[in-house]
Design a protein around this motif. Structure first.
Motif, PDB file in Angstrom:
ATOM      1  N   SER A 180       0.822  -1.204   0.000  1.00  0.00           N
ATOM      2  CA  SER A 180       0.000   0.000   0.000  1.00  0.00           C
ATOM      3  C   SER A 180       0.855   1.253   0.000  1.00  0.00           C
ATOM      4  CB  SER A 180      -0.946   0.016   1.203  1.00  0.00           C
ATOM      5  OG  SER A 180      -0.233   0.051   2.425  1.00  0.00           O
ATOM      6  N   TRP A 181       0.273   2.300  -0.558  1.00  0.00           N
ATOM      7  CA  TRP A 181       0.849   3.639  -0.613  1.00  0.00           C
ATOM      8  C   TRP A 181      -0.170   4.591  -0.015  1.00  0.00           C
ATOM      9  CZ3 TRP A 181       2.275  -0.322  -3.462  1.00  0.00           C
ATOM     10  CH2 TRP A 181       3.601  -0.421  -3.917  1.00  0.00           C
ATOM     11  N   ALA A 182       0.297   5.667   0.602  1.00  0.00           N
ATOM     12  CA  ALA A 182      -0.633   6.610   1.234  1.00  0.00           C
ATOM     13  C   ALA A 182      -0.189   8.041   1.002  1.00  0.00           C
ATOM     14  CB  ALA A 182      -0.734   6.340   2.732  1.00  0.00           C
ATOM     15  N   LEU A 183      -1.135   8.876   0.597  1.00  0.00           N
ATOM     16  CA  LEU A 183      -0.938  10.316   0.569  1.00  0.00           C
ATOM     17  C   LEU A 183      -1.580  10.866   1.834  1.00  0.00           C
ATOM     18  CD1 LEU A 183      -1.471  12.751  -2.405  1.00  0.00           C
ATOM     19  CD2 LEU A 183      -2.146  13.339  -0.078  1.00  0.00           C
ATOM     20  N   VAL A 184      -0.770  11.415   2.710  1.00  0.00           N
ATOM     21  CA  VAL A 184      -1.250  12.016   3.955  1.00  0.00           C
ATOM     22  C   VAL A 184      -1.393  13.514   3.736  1.00  0.00           C
ATOM     23  CG1 VAL A 184      -0.656  12.534   6.356  1.00  0.00           C
ATOM     24  CG2 VAL A 184      -0.265  10.238   5.432  1.00  0.00           C
ATOM     25  N   SER A 185      -2.582  14.032   3.991  1.00  0.00           N
ATOM     26  CA  SER A 185      -2.819  15.474   3.830  1.00  0.00           C
ATOM     27  C   SER A 185      -2.552  16.166   5.168  1.00  0.00           C
ATOM     28  CB  SER A 185      -4.244  15.734   3.341  1.00  0.00           C
ATOM     29  OG  SER A 185      -5.190  15.016   4.111  1.00  0.00           O
ATOM     30  N   ALA A 186      -1.559  17.050   5.165  1.00  0.00           N
ATOM     31  CA  ALA A 186      -1.032  17.609   6.407  1.00  0.00           C
ATOM     32  C   ALA A 186      -1.823  18.808   6.934  1.00  0.00           C
ATOM     33  CB  ALA A 186       0.429  18.010   6.216  1.00  0.00           C
ATOM     34  N   ALA A 187      -2.859  19.229   6.205  1.00  0.00           N
ATOM     35  CA  ALA A 187      -3.703  20.336   6.667  1.00  0.00           C
ATOM     36  C   ALA A 187      -5.169  19.923   6.566  1.00  0.00           C
ATOM     37  CB  ALA A 187      -3.423  21.597   5.858  1.00  0.00           C
ATOM     38  N   ASP A 188      -5.463  18.715   7.025  1.00  0.00           N
ATOM     39  CA  ASP A 188      -6.780  18.107   6.841  1.00  0.00           C
ATOM     40  C   ASP A 188      -7.664  18.367   8.057  1.00  0.00           C
ATOM     41  OD1 ASP A 188      -8.951  16.305   6.298  1.00  0.00           O
ATOM     42  OD2 ASP A 188      -7.600  15.139   5.022  1.00  0.00           O
ATOM     43  N   HIS A 189      -8.845  18.928   7.825  1.00  0.00           N
ATOM     44  CA  HIS A 189      -9.808  19.159   8.893  1.00  0.00           C
ATOM     45  C   HIS A 189     -11.014  18.235   8.780  1.00  0.00           C
ATOM     46  CE1 HIS A 189      -7.451  22.495  10.205  1.00  0.00           C
ATOM     47  NE2 HIS A 189      -7.641  23.184   9.090  1.00  0.00           N
ATOM     48  N   SER A 190     -10.894  17.212   7.956  1.00  0.00           N
ATOM     49  CA  SER A 190     -11.945  16.209   7.838  1.00  0.00           C
ATOM     50  C   SER A 190     -11.481  14.928   8.534  1.00  0.00           C
ATOM     51  CB  SER A 190     -12.284  15.951   6.372  1.00  0.00           C
ATOM     52  OG  SER A 190     -13.358  15.048   6.268  1.00  0.00           O
ATOM     53  N   ILE A 191     -10.505  14.226   7.945  1.00  0.00           N
ATOM     54  CA  ILE A 191      -9.819  13.133   8.640  1.00  0.00           C
ATOM     55  C   ILE A 191      -8.525  13.728   9.196  1.00  0.00           C
ATOM     56  CG2 ILE A 191      -8.799  10.841   8.468  1.00  0.00           C
ATOM     57  CD1 ILE A 191     -10.502  10.318   6.020  1.00  0.00           C
ATOM     58  N   PRO A 192      -8.374  13.827  10.514  1.00  0.00           N
ATOM     59  CA  PRO A 192      -7.192  14.506  11.060  1.00  0.00           C
ATOM     60  C   PRO A 192      -5.886  13.921  10.545  1.00  0.00           C
ATOM     61  CG  PRO A 192      -8.807  14.121  12.787  1.00  0.00           C
ATOM     62  CD  PRO A 192      -9.295  13.381  11.575  1.00  0.00           C
ATOM     63  N   THR A 193      -4.920  14.798  10.334  1.00  0.00           N
ATOM     64  CA  THR A 193      -3.622  14.368   9.823  1.00  0.00           C
ATOM     65  C   THR A 193      -2.994  13.302  10.710  1.00  0.00           C
ATOM     66  OG1 THR A 193      -3.262  16.525   8.804  1.00  0.00           O
ATOM     67  CG2 THR A 193      -1.304  15.173   9.205  1.00  0.00           C
ATOM     68  N   GLU A 194      -3.086  13.452  12.024  1.00  0.00           N
ATOM     69  CA  GLU A 194      -2.491  12.464  12.931  1.00  0.00           C
ATOM     70  C   GLU A 194      -3.144  11.101  12.759  1.00  0.00           C
ATOM     71  OE1 GLU A 194       0.272  12.580  14.710  1.00  0.00           O
ATOM     72  OE2 GLU A 194       0.530  14.548  13.794  1.00  0.00           O
ATOM     73  N   ALA A 195      -4.437  11.075  12.476  1.00  0.00           N
ATOM     74  CA  ALA A 195      -5.113   9.805  12.214  1.00  0.00           C
ATOM     75  C   ALA A 195      -4.578   9.172  10.936  1.00  0.00           C
ATOM     76  CB  ALA A 195      -6.623  10.022  12.111  1.00  0.00           C
ATOM     77  N   GLN A 196      -4.364   9.984   9.904  1.00  0.00           N
ATOM     78  CA  GLN A 196      -3.818   9.453   8.652  1.00  0.00           C
ATOM     79  C   GLN A 196      -2.409   8.910   8.854  1.00  0.00           C
ATOM     80  OE1 GLN A 196      -4.398  12.015   5.157  1.00  0.00           O
ATOM     81  NE2 GLN A 196      -5.977  13.098   6.302  1.00  0.00           N
ATOM     82  N   ARG A 197      -1.592   9.632   9.605  1.00  0.00           N
ATOM     83  CA  ARG A 197      -0.234   9.151   9.881  1.00  0.00           C
ATOM     84  C   ARG A 197      -0.268   7.836  10.655  1.00  0.00           C
ATOM     85  NH1 ARG A 197       1.645  15.117  11.855  1.00  0.00           N
ATOM     86  NH2 ARG A 197       2.257  15.981   9.821  1.00  0.00           N
ATOM     87  N   PHE A 198      -1.133   7.767  11.649  1.00  0.00           N
ATOM     88  CA  PHE A 198      -1.269   6.545  12.439  1.00  0.00           C
ATOM     89  C   PHE A 198      -1.657   5.361  11.560  1.00  0.00           C
ATOM     90  CE2 PHE A 198      -4.635   3.849  14.274  1.00  0.00           C
ATOM     91  CZ  PHE A 198      -3.889   3.123  15.202  1.00  0.00           C
ATOM     92  N   MET A 199      -2.648   5.553  10.701  1.00  0.00           N
ATOM     93  CA  MET A 199      -3.135   4.463   9.867  1.00  0.00           C
ATOM     94  C   MET A 199      -2.084   4.023   8.851  1.00  0.00           C
ATOM     95  SD  MET A 199      -7.171   5.427   9.253  1.00  0.00           S
ATOM     96  CE  MET A 199      -6.926   7.163   8.843  1.00  0.00           C
ATOM     97  N   ALA A 200      -1.397   4.992   8.248  1.00  0.00           N
ATOM     98  CA  ALA A 200      -0.385   4.658   7.241  1.00  0.00           C
ATOM     99  C   ALA A 200       0.793   3.926   7.867  1.00  0.00           C
ATOM    100  CB  ALA A 200       0.085   5.925   6.536  1.00  0.00           C
TER     101      ALA A 200
END
Length: 236
Positions: A180-200
């Protein structure tokens, strides 16, 4: 131009439709990739999973699949994918695991502005549709797009039944067995960035982080296309 490449299937998420991928699609087509972006029903996770599986069964040859936002939950479900899928790409997306829901992932870390105050529900026969309020759409979803583009996206939302965000996967997550590959959006107010980092990180995904809001495929189509092409190359 590339030839004999896998098909690329792009799965949109909640509150936008397949048009969120238009800039990405144009770039991938120009590179010779076959691209498909189905319109998802958004009536429930299990039903969206079944819909995607039926769609993928009509696609010949190997597949690389990308999901944006809630589309990541759909492609995380093993029942959604056929054996032809070679790699997964999560773009500002949920990388949901077995026995957890998208809703709990969204509030595992602070920062989401997707709240009862910014959303509105409207009934449809058999359930409820959730939308972002037009006046909150840009702030929550598309803060780095020009106001006109954000207003168009707000007007043309593809709602989701909020019950979908409370459903679990049918089995072990796909990212446990597929690269898997992930694009983490670092200014996200929908799915928090920290949540994306955690999941990736949990998924062991190859990560690209971009200073963008949730509508990453719209704001950064070239970078999104490049990441998907990296997944194609990495899945060989």
């Amino acid at each position: 131009m590339t030839t004999n490449q896998p098909s690329i299937v792009l799965v949109h998420g909640a509150l936008t439709d397949a048009s969120v991928w238009h800039g990405v699609i144009g770039r991938l087509l120009s590179r010779g990739y076959p691209v498909l972006a189905p319109a998802m029903p958004m009536r429930g996770l299990a039903s969206d999973v079944a819909y995607l599986r039926s769609f993928l069964e009509t696609v010949d040859g190997p597949v690389v699949i990308a999901g944006h936002s809630y589309g990541g939950s759909v492609i995380s479900d093993p029942a959604a994918l056929t054996p032809a899928v070679r790699a997964l790409v999560f773009v500002a997306a949920f990388q949901q695991d077995e026995n957890e829901t998208a809703g709990e992932l969204n509030y595992k870390f602070p920062g989401s502005k997707l709240t009862p105050e910014t959303t509105v529900t409207r009934p449809y026969p058999g359930g409820q549709d959730m939308y972002l309020r037009a006046e909150n759409f840009a702030e929550v979803y598309a803060a780095d797009l020009d106001p006109g583009t954000a207003a168009v996206l707000a007007a043309a939302q593809h709602a989701i039944d909020p019950d979908a965000l409370g459903e679990t996967l049918s089995g072990p997550a796909t990212w446990r067995s597929l690269p898997s590959w992930a694009l983490v959006s670092a200014a996200d107010h929908s799915i928090p960035t920290e949540a994306q980092r955690f999941m990736a990180e949990r998924a062991g995904s190859t990560v690209v982080e971009i200073d963008t809001a949730h509508a990453a495929p719209v704001a950064f189509p070239a970078e999104t296309a490049d990441l998907i092409e990296s997944a194609v190359r990495g899945s060989r």
